[in-house]
Design a protein around this motif. Sequence first.
Motif, short mmCIF file in Angstrom:
data_model
loop_
_atom_site.label_atom_id
_atom_site.label_comp_id
_atom_site.label_asym_id
_atom_site.label_seq_id
_atom_site.Cartn_x
_atom_site.Cartn_y
_atom_site.Cartn_z
N GLN A 1 0.83 -1.21 0.00
CA GLN A 1 0.00 0.00 0.00
C GLN A 1 0.87 1.26 0.00
OE1 GLN A 1 -2.31 -1.15 3.44
NE2 GLN A 1 -2.97 -2.96 2.31
N ILE A 2 2.03 1.20 0.68
CA ILE A 2 2.98 2.33 0.62
C ILE A 2 3.48 2.50 -0.82
CG2 ILE A 2 5.29 3.07 1.33
CD1 ILE A 2 4.78 1.71 4.03
N MET A 3 3.83 1.37 -1.45
CA MET A 3 4.34 1.44 -2.83
C MET A 3 3.31 2.04 -3.78
SD MET A 3 7.41 0.21 -2.73
CE MET A 3 7.86 -0.23 -4.38
N MET A 4 2.05 1.61 -3.64
CA MET A 4 1.03 2.11 -4.55
C MET A 4 0.72 3.59 -4.26
SD MET A 4 0.68 -0.30 -6.57
CE MET A 4 -0.67 0.28 -7.59
N GLY A 5 0.81 3.99 -2.99
CA GLY A 5 0.64 5.40 -2.66
C GLY A 5 1.75 6.25 -3.27
N ALA A 6 2.98 5.73 -3.19
CA ALA A 6 4.10 6.44 -3.80
C ALA A 6 3.94 6.51 -5.32
CB ALA A 6 5.41 5.74 -3.44
N PHE A 7 3.43 5.43 -5.89
CA PHE A 7 3.18 5.41 -7.35
C PHE A 7 2.15 6.49 -7.73
CE2 PHE A 7 0.09 3.50 -10.46
CZ PHE A 7 0.79 3.86 -11.60
N GLY A 8 1.07 6.57 -6.95
CA GLY A 8 0.05 7.59 -7.22
C GLY A 8 0.61 8.99 -7.09
#
Length: 359
Positions: free
Chosen positions: A92-99
């Motif tokens: 979820q951290i990775m996808m937040g950073a991606f966004g």
Amino acid sequence: MLKVNKRAELPKNRESIIRIGAILCSIICAGLVLAIMGFNPVQIFREIMLGAFGTQMRMQQTAVKAIPLIVTSLGILVAFKMKFWNIGGEGQIMMGAFGAALVALNLPNTLPMPIMLLCMAVVAILFGGIWAFIPAYFKAKFNTNETIFTLMMNYIAIKWVTYLQFGPWKDPASQGFPRIATFSENAVLPKLFGVHIGWVIALILVVLIYIFINHTKKGYEITVVGESLETARYAGMNIKSIIISAMLISGGLCGLTGMIQASAIEKTLTANISNNYGFTAIITTWLSRLSAPVILAVCIIFAGLLQGGAYLQIAMQVPASVADMIQGIILFFVLGSEFFLQYKVSFTKSEKTTIKEVA
């Protein structure tokens, strides 16, 4: 014979005694191991403290490490409160950073900083929430195992960002080095007192999550679902809706961590951006006994251990494995003490078997 029984709730002073005892035992045990290895335990512990809190710059570094731990732990707290074992904080951290990177790299550089940062935060929360929504939906609809589901989602997110870094998002100006373009200045979190303003966000979230869990209807419903599903059903609560909404909040907060790390620390998107904070936050959340104010204290102490361990390597040329071992011993004892808080161990006399002579 050894007998283990579930304890009734202990008085606060006895809980404190057990926890303090566990910490003292961990320090003694770590000291003995260090002495056997030929190190001076007193000097090692002193250097860890100095490395974490000895100067203003070191305290700032400790704060930088504490910020992602606090925000992620708060997110995991919301899920754990209803006994939904969200192990997917890393993804979820990775996808937040991606966004956040998606916004930072595509919106114009002329956009004012507050608007840019707000857009990045909103999209990061949205992406983190969606990534948590997927296992929550399957759990609510098909009663799937959320532990395995969220764990597997981590690796999908990590590989997705790795693909972007080495593939379509690779910066042509990086001369072949697999790196995504650096964010513009208006997409970088500003500093306050020498540390990026993520610490202000973290403090505000501690207060908000405490109020949410303890003083709102939704927080009460999450707590009831965690304590007894049957009670929640009897009270007429929509359990599926509660699971999904709680996981949206949980994943959203983890996604916000990704935005903070991408914006303030890396200033770009990398496959290592989560730095295991998603996994470490599981420990800090559990140690805090699912209390938002305690999370603040536990994360600062844990960040101090991380910073002190890093300083130890530089100042005393001590191998990184030694610092990791000290952290492991302390965690072993502190987490082990949770067993004795939950269960009572007693010794009972074994019943003697009598052999009767049959006539």
